[in-house]
Enzyme design. Structure first.
Site, PDB file in Angstrom:
ATOM      1  NE  ARG A  10      26.151  42.649  38.971  1.00 47.47           N
ATOM      2  CZ  ARG A  10      24.897  42.800  38.636  1.00 47.47           C
ATOM      3  NH1 ARG A  10      24.391  43.997  38.590  1.00 47.47           N
ATOM      4  NH2 ARG A  10      24.138  41.766  38.344  1.00 47.47           N
TER       5      ARG A  10
ATOM      6  NE  ARG B 154      50.260  30.860  31.784  1.00 46.32           N
ATOM      7  CZ  ARG B 154      50.530  31.015  33.085  1.00 46.32           C
ATOM      8  NH1 ARG B 154      51.573  31.703  33.482  1.00 46.32           N
ATOM      9  NH2 ARG B 154      49.741  30.500  33.997  1.00 46.32           N
TER      10      ARG B 154
ATOM     11  CG  HIS C   6      29.292  43.100  28.626  1.00 45.20           C
ATOM     12  ND1 HIS C   6      29.938  44.177  29.169  1.00 45.20           N
ATOM     13  CD2 HIS C   6      28.093  43.017  29.247  1.00 45.20           C
ATOM     14  CE1 HIS C   6      29.159  44.740  30.079  1.00 45.20           C
ATOM     15  NE2 HIS C   6      28.033  44.050  30.144  1.00 45.20           N
TER      16      HIS C   6
ATOM     17  NE  ARG D 273      51.816  45.775  27.431  1.00 43.97           N
ATOM     18  CZ  ARG D 273      53.012  46.190  27.811  1.00 43.97           C
ATOM     19  NH1 ARG D 273      53.287  46.317  29.109  1.00 43.97           N
ATOM     20  NH2 ARG D 273      53.947  46.471  26.933  1.00 43.97           N
TER      21      ARG D 273
ATOM     22  CD  GLU E  16      32.066  42.621  37.245  1.00 41.90           C
ATOM     23  OE1 GLU E  16      32.126  43.680  36.629  1.00 41.90           O
ATOM     24  OE2 GLU E  16      31.121  41.815  37.120  1.00 41.90           O
TER      25      GLU E  16
ATOM     26  CG  ASP F 101      27.554  37.088  38.131  1.00 41.08           C
ATOM     27  OD1 ASP F 101      28.285  37.111  37.117  1.00 41.08           O
ATOM     28  OD2 ASP F 101      27.015  38.101  38.594  1.00 41.08           O
TER      29      ASP F 101
ATOM     30  N   GLY G  62      45.524  27.676  34.999  1.00 43.59           N
ATOM     31  CA  GLY G  62      46.852  27.600  35.620  1.00 43.59           C
ATOM     32  C   GLY G  62      47.373  28.954  36.083  1.00 43.59           C
TER      33      GLY G  62
ATOM     34  N   GLY H 133      18.373  39.374  40.623  1.00 43.66           N
ATOM     35  CA  GLY H 133      17.460  40.475  40.267  1.00 43.66           C
ATOM     36  C   GLY H 133      16.151  39.950  39.707  1.00 43.66           C
TER      37      GLY H 133
HETATM   38  O1  F6P Z   1      24.964  39.711  36.822  1.00 38.04           O
HETATM   39  C1  F6P Z   1      25.616  39.178  35.736  1.00 38.04           C
HETATM   40  C2  F6P Z   1      26.669  40.095  35.215  1.00 38.04           C
HETATM   41  O2  F6P Z   1      27.202  39.495  34.071  1.00 38.04           O
HETATM   42  C3  F6P Z   1      27.779  40.476  36.193  1.00 38.04           C
HETATM   43  O3  F6P Z   1      28.782  39.508  36.271  1.00 38.04           O
HETATM   44  C4  F6P Z   1      28.261  41.778  35.626  1.00 38.04           C
HETATM   45  O4  F6P Z   1      28.852  42.572  36.612  1.00 38.04           O
HETATM   46  C5  F6P Z   1      26.993  42.399  35.149  1.00 38.04           C
HETATM   47  O5  F6P Z   1      26.130  41.340  34.825  1.00 38.04           O
HETATM   48  C6  F6P Z   1      27.157  43.322  33.986  1.00 38.04           C
HETATM   49  O6  F6P Z   1      25.955  43.971  33.789  1.00 38.04           O
HETATM   50  P1  F6P Z   1      25.651  44.991  32.638  1.00 38.04           P
HETATM   51  O7  F6P Z   1      25.572  44.189  31.368  1.00 38.04           O
HETATM   52  O8  F6P Z   1      24.349  45.587  33.004  1.00 38.04           O
HETATM   53  O9  F6P Z   1      26.799  45.944  32.593  1.00 38.04           O
END
Ligand code: F6P
Length: 272
Positions: free
Chosen positions: A121, A104, A202, A196, A172, A77, A135, A53
Site C-alpha cells: 500500500r 514473459r 491477493h 496488457r 499499488e 509488505d 528481470g 495496524g
Molecule cells: O497490508 C498488507 C496488504 O497486503 C497490502 O499490501 C494491501 O494493500 C492490503 O493488505 C490489502 O488489504 P485488504 O485485504 O484489506 O484489501
C-alpha cells in the site's frame, strides 16, 4: 488449543485463528471489550502477529490490559522497522516472480509489454524485489518519482534496440495510481509497445510459505516466547542482519522504511 492444534501448520498459508481489520478495535469501547475478554479467559500474554495496524492496536490495547505482549512481524509488505524482513514477504515475492516468468512467455511471443501490479500500500519493497528477481525493465514505486515521458523515451530506445518484451512492475501505492492508470498515461505519452495489465492482488497473500518464511517465522516465534518468559513487554521480535532483536511497538511504525538504494541501483544497471 493444545500442542496438536499446531501440527503441520508450517506448510500452510493464512491463519487458523482468523483475522480482521477490526473497526471496533479502533474505539475505546472495543479496546475495553477486548481487554475484558482477555481477563475473563485469564490470558496473561499475547503474541500479536501482523503489520503496523496490529502493533498500533497492541499499543492501544496495553492502555486497558496489563498482560504481556511480544509481537512478530507478519505482513507481506515488509514495511516494518525493527526487522530486515517480515514473515510473508518472501512468499509474496516468490509468487509475483513466478507470475512475471509466466507472463514473459506471452510478452516475448507477442512482442508485448506487461504492467504487473503488486501489493504494498505504501511500500515498494515487493515491487523492487520482484522486479530484480524477474528481470523487469521498468519499476514504479512510491519511493521514487514515476516520470512517464522518461519511461516512454526508454521504451522507445529499448524497442529500437530490438527488445521484444517489457515487464513493468508497479507497486499499488505508486503515485501514478497503479498499473491501470500508469498504462493509460504511458499510452497517452506514445508508448511504443502493445500493452496488457495484470493485477496480482491477493494471490500474493496466500499459498504455501517458501522456506525463508518458514524459517523466519520459526526463529521469531521461538524468540518471542523466550522473550515473554524473560518478562519482555510491548516489543516486536525482529531479525536485523542475522541478529534477533526486540523493538518497542511504537518504533516499528514510527516512519517509512526506505527501500534499499543499492538494490535500486542494481535494478537500474540490469535494466539498462
Ligand atoms: O497490508 C498488507 C496488504 O497486503 C497490502 O499490501 C494491501 O494493500 C492490503 O493488505 C490489502 O488489504 P485488504 O485485504 O484489506 O484489501
Amino acid at each position: 488449543m493444545r500442542l496438536r492444534s499446531v501440527s503441520n501448520l508450517i506448510s500452510r498459508g493464512g491463519t487458523i485463528l482468523g483475522t480482521s481489520r477490526s473497526a471496533e478495535m479502533r474505539t475505546e469501547a472495543g479496546l475495553k471489550k477486548a481487554a475484558g475478554i482477555l481477563q475473563k479467559h485469564r490470558i496473561d500474554a499475547l503474541i500479536p502477529i501482523g503489520g503496523d495496524g496490529t502493533f498500533h492496536g497492541a499499543v492501544e490495547l496495553s492502555k486497558y490490559w496489563n498482560g504481556q505482549m511480544v509481537g512478530c512481524p507478519g505482513t507481506i509488505d515488509n514495511d516494518l522497522l525493527g526487522t530486515d524482513y517480515t514473515i510473508g514477504f518472501a512468499t509474496a515475492v516468490h509468487t509475483a516472480v513466478d507470475a512475471l516468468d509466466k507472463l514473459r512467455d506471452t510478452a516475448e511471443s507477442h512482442e508485448r509489454m506487461f504492467l504487473v501490479e503488486v501489493m504494498g500500500r505504501h511500500s515498494g519493497y515487493i515491487a523492487l524485489y520482484t522486479a530484480l528477481a524477474g528481470g523487469a525493465e521498468v519499476i514504479a514505486i512510491p519511493e521514487t518519482h514515476t516520470d512517464v515521458p522518461a519511461i516512454v523515451e526508454r521504451l522507445k530506445s529499448l524497442k529500437a534496440r530490438g527488445k521484444r518484451s517489457i515487464m513493468v512492475v508497479v507497486a499499488e501505492g505508486d503515485e501514478s495510481g497503479g498499473a491501470i492508470n500508469l498504462d493509460a498515461g504511458l499510452k497517452e505519452a506514445g508508448c511504443p509497445f502493445e500493452t496488457r495489465v495484470i493485477l496480482l492482488g491477493h494471490l500474493q497473500r496466500g499459498g504455501s510459505p517458501v522456506p525463508e518464511d518458514r524459517i523466519l517465522a520459526s526463529r521469531l516465534g521461538d524468540f518471542a516466547v523466550t522473550a515473554l518468559d524473560r518478562g519482555a513487554r510491548g516489543v516486536m521480535a525482529g531479525d536485523v542482519r542475522g541478529e534477533l532483536v526486540l523493538t518497542p511497538f511504537e518504533q516499528t511504525f514510527a516512519h517509512h522504511k526506505a527501500v534499499p538504494e543499492n538494490l535500486l541501483e542494481v535494478l537500474r544497471t540490469m535494466a539498462s
